[in-house]
Design a protein around this motif. Structure first.
Motif: not given
Length: 217
Positions: A100, A102-103, A159-161, A203, A206-207, A210-211
């Protein structure tokens, strides 16, 4: 401020980062944590990812096993973004299942081997100020290195990091960040670098969940 993959460490950032840590009011909490038992669990769950480039050049990143029985691990996506490169844990071939961009995460598969263990994913990212431990093969070393610090920002708004007050070192990319229970709270991907200061970016769990949800035990 600049963002760099964890493979782009700068030594001259060290003096001020050390001073920042020494001045941190949360520092006594970090050093009061007994990390020895946690580190022992990491040694069999955090393999060194050896990279062989086309032409024979060697490099490395870190990885973290999430399913030892079925043979799945995680690393940073930029570690595997190398055309025609091959990857291995010691002498064991590793394949890239998916990435991924983006992640900045890649899922790896390997033949299950006796002695490998896995890290359990934490239920949630801990709050700012919580102690954390980063593990990886710093400078491409053969031995696992660990560094303790604190969560600086559990969910960076742009960016949610996961942002950590721990200095990332070349070779740490793809390695785990864990809580005091030894549970995975993040995967190291890059550094925020504003000379001479530095923070680690990961990361958050939570990310990660999901991955890799369908590949977990």
């Amino acid at each position: 401020m600049f963002c760099f993959p964890a493979c782009l460490h700068r030594w001259y950032a060290r003096p001020l980062v050390v001073l920042m840590l020494l001045a941190s009011p949360a520092l006594p909490t970090v050093f009061a944590v007994e990390w020895v038992e946690v580190v022992r669990t990491l040694e069999s769950a955090v393999p060194r990812l050896a990279i062989t480039y086309p032409g024979g050049e060697q490099g490395s990143c870190s990885a973290v096993i999430i399913n030892a029985k079925k043979g799945y691990a995680l690393t940073a996506g930029h570690c595997t973004k190398i055309p025609n490169a091959t990857f291995a844990f010691a002498d064991q071939r590793v394949l890239v299942v998916k990435t991924d961009a983006k992640l900045d995460l890649s899922l790896l598969s390997f033949a299950p081997k006796h002695g490998w263990t896995q890290l359990k994913l934490a239920k949630a990212t801990p709050p700012a100020g919580a102690p954390a431990l980063l593990a990886g093969y710093a400078f491409g070393a053969e031995q696992l290195y660990v560094q303790a610090g604190i969560v600086a920002n559990p969910l960076e708004k742009y960016d949610g990091q996961l942002i950590l007050n721990i200095e990332v070192i070349s070779g740490d990319s793809g390695g785990p960040v864990v809580n005091t229970a030894g549970e995975l709270i993040g995967v190291t991907v890059q550094a925020w670098f504003a000379p001479p200061a530095q923070l680690t970016c990961a990361i958050p769990v939570e990310g990660v969940r999901g991955f890799v949800a369908e590949y977990l035990p």
